[in-house]
Write an enzyme that holds these catalytic residues in place. Sequence first.
Site, PDB file in Angstrom:
ATOM      1  N   CYS A 338     -30.246  16.697 -18.186  1.00  0.00           N
ATOM      2  CA  CYS A 338     -29.732  15.371 -18.552  1.00  0.00           C
ATOM      3  C   CYS A 338     -29.323  14.497 -17.373  1.00  0.00           C
ATOM      4  O   CYS A 338     -29.636  13.305 -17.384  1.00  0.00           O
ATOM      5  CB  CYS A 338     -28.618  15.460 -19.599  1.00  0.00           C
ATOM      6  SG  CYS A 338     -27.647  16.941 -19.586  1.00  0.00           S
ATOM      7  N   ARG A 367     -29.477  29.227 -15.179  1.00  0.00           N
ATOM      8  CA  ARG A 367     -28.057  29.413 -15.462  1.00  0.00           C
ATOM      9  C   ARG A 367     -27.679  30.848 -15.152  1.00  0.00           C
ATOM     10  O   ARG A 367     -28.430  31.768 -15.476  1.00  0.00           O
ATOM     11  CB  ARG A 367     -27.755  29.116 -16.933  1.00  0.00           C
ATOM     12  CG  ARG A 367     -28.017  27.674 -17.285  1.00  0.00           C
ATOM     13  CD  ARG A 367     -27.779  27.400 -18.741  1.00  0.00           C
ATOM     14  NE  ARG A 367     -28.198  26.034 -19.038  1.00  0.00           N
ATOM     15  CZ  ARG A 367     -28.214  25.511 -20.259  1.00  0.00           C
ATOM     16  NH1 ARG A 367     -27.824  26.243 -21.283  1.00  0.00           N
ATOM     17  NH2 ARG A 367     -28.607  24.285 -20.454  1.00  0.00           N
ATOM     18  N   GLN A 385     -36.564  24.330 -21.126  1.00  0.00           N
ATOM     19  CA  GLN A 385     -36.167  23.638 -22.345  1.00  0.00           C
ATOM     20  C   GLN A 385     -37.212  22.594 -22.697  1.00  0.00           C
ATOM     21  O   GLN A 385     -37.747  21.933 -21.820  1.00  0.00           O
ATOM     22  CB  GLN A 385     -34.844  22.888 -22.110  1.00  0.00           C
ATOM     23  CG  GLN A 385     -33.669  23.787 -21.854  1.00  0.00           C
ATOM     24  CD  GLN A 385     -32.418  22.958 -21.576  1.00  0.00           C
ATOM     25  OE1 GLN A 385     -32.439  22.043 -20.768  1.00  0.00           O
ATOM     26  NE2 GLN A 385     -31.346  23.291 -22.249  1.00  0.00           N
ATOM     27  N   LYS A 473     -22.675  18.989 -31.766  1.00  0.00           N
ATOM     28  CA  LYS A 473     -24.113  19.229 -31.917  1.00  0.00           C
ATOM     29  C   LYS A 473     -24.475  19.798 -33.275  1.00  0.00           C
ATOM     30  O   LYS A 473     -23.615  20.320 -34.003  1.00  0.00           O
ATOM     31  CB  LYS A 473     -24.597  20.175 -30.814  1.00  0.00           C
ATOM     32  CG  LYS A 473     -23.823  21.473 -30.726  1.00  0.00           C
ATOM     33  CD  LYS A 473     -24.299  22.313 -29.541  1.00  0.00           C
ATOM     34  CE  LYS A 473     -23.613  23.653 -29.533  1.00  0.00           C
ATOM     35  NZ  LYS A 473     -24.287  24.647 -28.713  1.00  0.00           N
ATOM     36  N   HIS A 519     -29.098  14.315 -26.884  1.00  0.00           N
ATOM     37  CA  HIS A 519     -29.808  15.415 -26.217  1.00  0.00           C
ATOM     38  C   HIS A 519     -30.477  16.195 -27.338  1.00  0.00           C
ATOM     39  O   HIS A 519     -29.838  16.477 -28.342  1.00  0.00           O
ATOM     40  CB  HIS A 519     -28.855  16.400 -25.533  1.00  0.00           C
ATOM     41  CG  HIS A 519     -27.867  15.792 -24.606  1.00  0.00           C
ATOM     42  ND1 HIS A 519     -27.815  16.145 -23.281  1.00  0.00           N
ATOM     43  CD2 HIS A 519     -26.885  14.884 -24.784  1.00  0.00           C
ATOM     44  CE1 HIS A 519     -26.820  15.483 -22.696  1.00  0.00           C
ATOM     45  NE2 HIS A 519     -26.238  14.716 -23.585  1.00  0.00           N
TER      46      HIS A 519
END
Length: 645
Positions: A338, A367, A385, A473, A519
Site C-alpha cells: 500500500c 514478513r 498478494q 476489514k 485495500h
Amino acid sequence: MIKITFPDGNSREFESGIKGIEIAKILSNSLASEVLSIGINGENKDLTQSLTQDSSIVFYKWDDVEGKHAFWHSSAHLMAEALESFYPGMKFGIGPAIENGFYYDVELPEGQTISDADFRKIEDKMLEIARGKFDYARTDVSKNEALKFFTDKKDNYKVELITDLEDGTISLYKQNTFTDLCRGPHLPNTSYIKSAKILSIAGAYWRGDEKRKQLTRVYGITFPKQKQLEEYLVLLEEAKKRDHRKIGKELELFTFSARVGMGLPLWLPKGAMLRERLEQFLKKVQKKYGYEPVITPHIGQKELYVTSGHYAKYGKDSFQPIHTPQEGEEFLLKPMNCPHHCEIYKSKPRSYKDLPVRYAEFGTVYRYEQSGELHGLTRVRGFTQDDAHIFCRPDQLSEEFMKVIDIVLYIFKTLDFKDFTTQISLRDKENHEKYIGSDENWEKAESAIIEAANAKGLKTIVEYGEAAFYGPKLDFMVKDALGRKWQLGTIQVDYNLPERFELEYVGNDDKKYRPVMIHRAPFGSMERFVAVLIEHTAGKFPLWLTPEQAVVLPISDKFNDYAKKVSNILNNYDIRTVLDERNEKIGKKIRDNELKRIPYMVIVGEKEAETETISVRRQGEGDKGSFTCEDFAKIINEEIEKQLN
RNA sequence: GCCGGUGUAGCUCAGUUGGCCAGAGCAGCUGAUUUGUAAUCAGCUGGUCGGCGGUUCGAAUCCGUCCACCGGCUCCA
C-alpha cells in the site's frame, strides 16, 4: 402440573419436578437412548435437570452441536480424572469441548511429562472409569465455598477463574473422584462414553497470554460408539492425503529448501504454470472492473513505512532494515504494497473526476513470521498478494466496496468454493494502543463495511479486536483438509493511510479533499490460495487451471510417431498436452498418469493410427471412446468455457 | 519464540537390548519385451543414517547442541 412445549409447537402436561430424561423416556425409548442434553427456554441444561414451570424443551442428540458439546465437555472431565490418577497433584486450567473433541490444559507436577507413549494408558483409564457409570452430579455452591474447595486442592488456576467470576452461586460437577468447576451441561453419567482417543499434546499459555505460564494441553476425542472412533480416524487419514504439502510434492508444484530459508516457497514449473493461470484469470476480471496494473519494487526506504505506521507497529519484530554501504540509507523489504501505491497516487494531482483510481499489482511481500508458525504454503515468510488499492471519494466508497465483494464471490464461485465464511473484523474499542486514526474515521469505515456486507446478503460473523491497525476489514475464510480455518480474500476500508500520506483530490468546488482507500485481495495470497485449492480439489484441478490437461499414451513405441503427431495437433489446439513415450505397458502408463491427476489420457495404437483418431480416457472415470483430435479439442474447450462461463 | 514429537536413498518405510561392508519396495539408469485402458521381467546405480560435538574397543542406535519438518500455543500489516 406444568406445560412443556416441544419444538414442533405441540405441548403436553407433566408433573412438576420431572427431569428432561424422564420426559424423553415417556415420549419414546429411542429418543431417551439418544438424547444427550436439553435446551430449556433456549438455555442448555442437563438431562437430569428438574422442570418446575411451564417451559419449552429441545432434545439435543449426537447430531446437534449442543449434544456433542455436552458429550465432549463431559469427556474432558473424564480425561481430567484419568490424568489425575496418573499424576497426583496435577493442576487444572480449562477443559472445554471444541469442534472436534475437547482438550484440557493442565500443569504437570514438577519434573513430570506426558508423551505419546502415555496416551494408551490414559485412554484405557478413561474407559475404565466410564464403565463405572458414575453420575455427573451437579451441586450449586457459593463463591466462597468454591474458592475454599479449590484452594484446599491447591488448584490455583481454578481459584483464579472463580475469583474472576461474578458473585453468586457457582456450579460444580463431580463424577467418581473428580470435581470440576463447570457451567455444564453434562451427560447424566459416564457410561455414555464408549470410545476414547488422546490425539496430541501441546503447550498452551495460561489464558492465552504468552507472558504467563505455559500449561500442557491434552487433546482428545470420544464417541458414543467404538465404530465412530474408527471412522473418525479413517477420516483423519483421508484428510492427510489431501494435505497440500503432500500433494504439492507429488505433483511437483512447489518445494522448500532449508538452504534458501524456511518459509520461502520455491515454485516448480508446474506450480508456476498453475499460479500464472490464476493470475491471468484475475487480471482479466480486474480489467473488466476498471483496475489498472502497476509495478513497484521489493524494497522501500524505511521512512516510507514510518510514514505509513507499519514500522512503528511491526518494525522491531520484522526482518531488519537493509543498509546501503556508502550512504548509510535504510531500506525495508516490503511487508505491504500500500505505501508504494499511495506514492503512485501522489505522482500527479487528482481531480474528483479521476476517482475512483484502482491500482492492482501481484506484489510479493516479506514478513517475519515466528518460526513455529510456518506452515506449508499457508503461512510463509515471502508471498505474493493479489493486491489492489482503490482510491475513491467518500460518496463512492459503498459502491466500490460492493463491487469488490462481487469479485471475491465470482472467484469463489468459479473455483467451486462453497463452504466459506465471512468475518467482519472491527477494532477493540477499549484498546486504543492497537490502532491508528480517529474514532470518527473508524466509525465511518466500520459502518461502511457492515452496510456493504448486509447489502450483499452475506452471513457474517463479527469479531471485535481483529481489525488491521489502520482499518476494519471483511475477510473470507475457508477451511483446509484438516478443518483449520484460513483467511483468503480480504477487503479493508482505510481512512488513515490517505491522511498519513496526505493524499488529496480537487473537488468540483476547487477545494482539496481526502480520498478513502480500499485495500483488497480476493485470493489473499497466491501461496495460501493455491494451498487451499489443492486441499479442496485433492490435486484434481479444474481443466482450465491444471498444468497438464492431456497426456498422450502410445500403446507401444511403434506408435510413438503417431503419438507425437497427435500431441502436436492437440498443443496447436491450445490444449496443454504432454507425451508419455516410456517403454512401458499401457496399463502401467495409465496407472502412473492417473496418479498424476492429468484430466485426460489420450491412448493411441494401431487402430487409431490407421483411422487418424484417438481413444480418450478421463481421469478417475475411465474409457470415453474414440474421437478425432478436432472433436476432442472441441469437447475440452467447451468444458473450459463452462467452468469459466 | 514456547511446549511436545519426528528426522535412515528422490519417495514410502525396515533396522530387537550399541557389534561384521546399513536393508526393502517404488522412482531413476541399462537391457530384454512391442504391449489395448490402474503396476512386464532382469540387472545396475544411488545413503557423510539431518549437521556438529561427546561417551565407548565399537554409535543409525546412548548423551549434548544446532538445523529442518510435524501437531499445538502466541502472533498474523
